[in-house]
Design a protein around this motif. Structure first.
Motif: not given
Length: 399
Positions: A266-289
């Motif tokens: 198994r390989e895992v490759n994941a960011h932890h400083n990044y931006v993604a467009r996601e939806t929460y509470d029915g709202v389209d949001l720009v999420v920064t981690r």
């Protein structure tokens, strides 16, 4: 196991939920979180158990904005993250002395301020990496941040290099004695250059002039400035992920010389400083981690500790209360400067006993004692991730 998290941060404007106890979070970091929550575009803030003070935005924070994005809520090491691969090798197969393996990895992968001599060698031999490399750098001239032309050769040479600070390459083993390879790095100097140029541009925009902290300057949706930032940011995120792939391919090549019959799992490759467009509470949001991983349902992630303390392979539980996020590591409990004043080389040697690694003054600021307890950080987020494997550090390469 259950816990009493999340806890609402008192004095915040937008909903700010913490997977950390306020009395264990430095006051400056709490004030920083409150400042973030007061930005008019913020829908909500989520705070991970490894939280600590950062530049502009807090490390260990997840910020969901409506029609806006703050470059400082990502940080300057765009796309920084982790990669790990499971091997078929057992700890019983390893020699008692891992010094030769560490030296071979350090010789193959540029660390610290070093870089490749042009394109990394493994890219020339691996067709999949070459295709990804050519595609990435085919878009270099389309980057929109100013004055990047003279960074092209450096960006090529650093793609497949570790860097310094808290970046590392490790050989680890899980509780079943199975060996894993792991590394931590990001977008190197080119990501920093891209971030700093866009942060500078954001600070000069009229709508940011009255902010409580100008480092929290944002770009607004529908503007050329936000389009330019996101275009460059996504490129830098791709660079960071490819950087890890190239390094891992190099490390795997070294490891295979020592263990020719190795089979990769198994390989895992994941960011932890990044931006993604996601939806929460029915709202389209720009999420920064910034110092947080995505922990969607059944999504694999990596949560490392400090040098010598090991890491966790985790699986996301898809908890939307945290914006499907989890911590990115143990998190610092003291600054690098304070760590150097507090600990000695002898302390470092004691705290990394049994680990094949550097034990000199150049990495005292990375000593395990400068970080929070990784076990406590994991325990605080049992509603965010489940543990798939606990990895014990056997060998650690630092820049």
């Amino acid at each position: 196991m259950t816990n009493d998290f999340p806890i609402a941060l008192a004095g915040a404007k937008a909903e700010t939920l913490m997977w950390a106890r306020p009395n264990e979070v430095e006051h400056a970091a709490q004030d920083q979180l409150r400042n973030i929550s007061k930005l008019p575009w913020v829908h909500g803030v989520r705070v991970m158990p490894d939280v600590h003070l950062g530049k502009g935005a807090t490390v260990g924070s997840v910020v969901a904005m409506k029609d806006a994005v703050s470059p400082s809520a990502v940080g300057v090491d765009i796309g920084c993250g982790m990669m790990a691969v499971k091997t078929s090798v057992m700890t019983s197969d390893l020699p008692d002395d891992l010094g030769a393996l560490r030296s071979a990895i350090e010789e193959a992968v540029p660390v610290g301020f070093q870089a490749n001599d042009g394109q990394a060698r493994v890219v020339r031999r691996d067709l999949k990496l070459k295709v990804a490399f050519d595609k990435l750098f085919g878009g270099f001239e389309e980057l929109r941040a100013p004055r990047l032309e003279d960074r092209h050769k450096r960006a090529i040479a650093q793609c497949g290099s570790l860097g310094g600070g808290n970046h590392f390459i490790e050989v680890t083993s899980d509780d079943d004695g199975i060996v894993w390879l792991m590394l931590h790095s990001g977008s190197r100097n080119i990501g920093k250059e891209i971030a700093e140029r866009h942060i500078y541009a954001a600070k000069g925009l009229d709508h940011n002039l009255g902010l409580p902290d100008r480092d929290l300057a944002v770009f607004l949706a529908g503007t050329a400035e936000m389009d330019a930032y996101l275009h460059d940011l996504y490129w830098a995120q791709d660079y960071a992920k490819l950087n890890r792939r190239i390094m891992m391919a190099t490390v795997k090549g070294v490891f295979a010389r020592f263990f020719p019959s190795v089979v990769w799992g198994r390989e895992v490759n994941a960011h932890h400083n990044y931006v993604a467009r996601e939806t929460y509470d029915g709202v389209d949001l720009v999420v920064t981690r910034k110092g947080a991983i995505s922990a969607k349902s059944d999504e694999f992630g990596l949560i490392p500790g400090s040098m010598g303390t090991g890491s966790y392979v985790v699986r996301g539980l898809g908890n939307e209360a945290s914006y499907c996020s989890a911590s990115h590591g143990a998190g610092r409990k003291m600054s690098r400067t304070k760590a150097k004043k507090t600990f000695s080389v002898d302390d470092l040697a004691r705290q990394t006993e049994g680990v094949e690694c550097r034990k000199d003054a150049g990495v005292v600021d990375e000593i395990p004692g400068a970080y929070k307890s990784l076990e406590s950080v994991i325990e605080a987020q049992t509603d965010l991730v489940s543990v798939e494997a606990r990895l014990r550090t056997l060998l650690c390469v630092k820049g």
